[in-house]
Design a protein around this motif. Sequence first.
Motif, mmCIF file in Angstrom:
data_model
loop_
_atom_site.group_PDB
_atom_site.id
_atom_site.type_symbol
_atom_site.label_atom_id
_atom_site.label_comp_id
_atom_site.label_asym_id
_atom_site.label_seq_id
_atom_site.Cartn_x
_atom_site.Cartn_y
_atom_site.Cartn_z
ATOM 1 N N UNK A 180 0.842 -1.203 0.000
ATOM 2 C CA UNK A 180 0.000 0.000 0.000
ATOM 3 C C UNK A 180 0.876 1.253 0.000
ATOM 4 N N UNK A 181 1.884 1.260 0.844
ATOM 5 C CA UNK A 181 2.809 2.398 0.907
ATOM 6 C C UNK A 181 3.513 2.606 -0.436
ATOM 7 N N UNK A 182 4.057 1.534 -1.003
ATOM 8 C CA UNK A 182 4.747 1.631 -2.282
ATOM 9 C C UNK A 182 3.789 2.079 -3.379
ATOM 10 N N UNK B 159 -5.631 -10.801 3.242
ATOM 11 C CA UNK B 159 -5.819 -9.870 2.126
ATOM 12 C C UNK B 159 -6.097 -10.666 0.860
ATOM 13 N N UNK B 160 -6.700 -9.993 -0.120
ATOM 14 C CA UNK B 160 -7.050 -10.653 -1.371
ATOM 15 C C UNK B 160 -6.091 -10.242 -2.481
ATOM 16 N N UNK B 161 -6.229 -10.915 -3.625
ATOM 17 C CA UNK B 161 -5.460 -10.544 -4.815
ATOM 18 C C UNK B 161 -6.388 -9.947 -5.871
ATOM 19 N N UNK B 162 -7.472 -9.296 -5.438
ATOM 20 C CA UNK B 162 -8.493 -8.818 -6.368
ATOM 21 C C UNK B 162 -7.893 -7.865 -7.402
ATOM 22 N N UNK B 163 -7.004 -7.001 -6.961
ATOM 23 C CA UNK B 163 -6.329 -6.075 -7.879
ATOM 24 C C UNK B 163 -4.905 -6.537 -8.191
ATOM 25 N N UNK B 164 -4.643 -7.813 -8.028
ATOM 26 C CA UNK B 164 -3.310 -8.354 -8.222
ATOM 27 C C UNK B 164 -2.591 -8.513 -6.902
ATOM 28 N N UNK B 165 -1.519 -9.258 -6.915
ATOM 29 C CA UNK B 165 -0.792 -9.527 -5.674
ATOM 30 C C UNK B 165 -0.204 -8.261 -5.060
ATOM 31 N N UNK B 166 0.124 -7.270 -5.897
ATOM 32 C CA UNK B 166 0.683 -6.023 -5.358
ATOM 33 C C UNK B 166 -0.375 -4.942 -5.173
ATOM 34 N N UNK C 198 9.428 9.491 -3.318
ATOM 35 C CA UNK C 198 9.588 10.237 -2.067
ATOM 36 C C UNK C 198 9.175 9.356 -0.892
ATOM 37 N N UNK C 199 10.016 9.222 0.133
ATOM 38 C CA UNK C 199 9.673 8.361 1.276
ATOM 39 C C UNK C 199 8.559 8.957 2.127
ATOM 40 N N UNK C 200 7.962 8.085 2.933
ATOM 41 C CA UNK C 200 6.906 8.511 3.841
ATOM 42 C C UNK C 200 7.474 9.394 4.938
ATOM 43 N N UNK C 201 6.595 10.164 5.558
ATOM 44 C CA UNK C 201 6.974 10.958 6.721
ATOM 45 C C UNK C 201 7.233 10.031 7.908
ATOM 46 N N UNK C 202 7.947 10.539 8.887
ATOM 47 C CA UNK C 202 8.275 9.731 10.064
ATOM 48 C C UNK C 202 7.067 9.467 10.947
ATOM 49 N N UNK C 203 6.113 10.396 10.999
ATOM 50 C CA UNK C 203 4.967 10.239 11.886
ATOM 51 C C UNK C 203 4.076 9.100 11.438
ATOM 52 N N UNK C 204 3.490 8.402 12.406
ATOM 53 C CA UNK C 204 2.507 7.362 12.136
ATOM 54 C C UNK C 204 1.217 7.982 11.614
ATOM 55 N N UNK C 205 0.476 7.238 10.800
ATOM 56 C CA UNK C 205 -0.758 7.737 10.192
ATOM 57 C C UNK C 205 -1.783 8.170 11.230
ATOM 58 N N UNK C 206 -1.911 7.412 12.310
ATOM 59 C CA UNK C 206 -2.913 7.735 13.322
ATOM 60 C C UNK C 206 -2.594 9.072 13.980
ATOM 61 N N UNK C 207 -1.336 9.265 14.359
ATOM 62 C CA UNK C 207 -0.933 10.534 14.962
ATOM 63 C C UNK C 207 -1.040 11.673 13.950
ATOM 64 N N UNK C 208 -0.755 11.384 12.684
ATOM 65 C CA UNK C 208 -0.877 12.416 11.656
ATOM 66 C C UNK C 208 -2.329 12.847 11.486
ATOM 67 N N UNK C 209 -3.248 11.899 11.519
ATOM 68 C CA UNK C 209 -4.672 12.246 11.434
ATOM 69 C C UNK C 209 -5.067 13.171 12.582
#
Length: 330
Positions: free
Chosen positions: A69-71, A101-108, A121-132
């Motif tokens: 998901x991140x990639x 998880x499923x492969x509905x949209x492919x394995x990736x 560009x890499x993700x930010x250091x903060x976790x998604x929950x804290x960012x929200x």
Amino acid sequence: MLMPIFVSLFVFLSVDCQKATEPKFIIDNDAGGDDAMAIFLALLYEKHFDGPKLVALTTGNGNTKEDNVYYNNQRILRVANRQDVPIYRGSRKSLVKTPTVTDYYGKDGLGDTGITFPDLVPAKDDNAVLALIEHSRKYKGELTVITIGTLTNVALAVRLDPGFLGRLKHLYIGAGNIQSDGHPDPEFNAHMDVEAYHVIAQNATADKVTLLPFSQVKDHLNFTKEWRNNVLGGLGTEIMRHQNKFEKVAIDNEDSWQALDPAVVTLFLRPDLVQEYKYSKNDISICGDGRGKVTNEFVNKENANVRVAYSIKTEEYKQHLLEVFKYDAS
């Protein structure tokens, strides 16, 4: 000589105020092919229709594992030429029980195209929950969150900060079915984290939370493969060429095309396309054979916890997709 200075200052302050108060939103996603379309839609609408500003993407386990998901978020932003949008990585597991998880949209999750890009560009250091939570404080009363995947991140934000929902302008959720003989099964996003859905339902209010069940997309936004492949898919832009590849695995395995995620984003961007809202006492079954099935008792607004987008203007929605996706990233 002072008049031009005062006029310039007034214009500057007016523009600055407009930028400060423009609508802002976050898309919380699990980066399958339908999420890609939703993100592309949001970014194109922002650029070419002066739409709300996408201030972040948050990721979670769902259509594929969170690493993918991140990639996938990185690749989607790269295709859209919008790597300025920050990514915050989130939940890898559900609150209690994590389904496979499923492969509905492919394995990736994006059609197994093998497409790679340099300089992601890499993700930010903060976790998604804290960012929200932090974004809800930074943009108090101005921020909309749209969740189009597993609801874990948003549920954790609600649990960690009881004031989270109250600070949002609105929360849009793409999940669940209105259970009927035609839609008897649990819906994927709701089923992927049943307890997370329950947490949100227990804290939701009808003035803050709008739900689009997948059953309503099936009923009102169910289009032919020919239209998807040759009309929408035939627009010829770079974004649509990538989108066709991202969705190909899923489209090839279906008789028609029905995509929840871009419809949820559209409800936020174009609320005039909603034909009918209903209000509901909404929850989810967490035990027994009915686990994952969403329950609705349609009531008046005062007794409801969610607003349900019950029907959408079919032809106008198709035209909306064509109008937005005729544009490209450049």
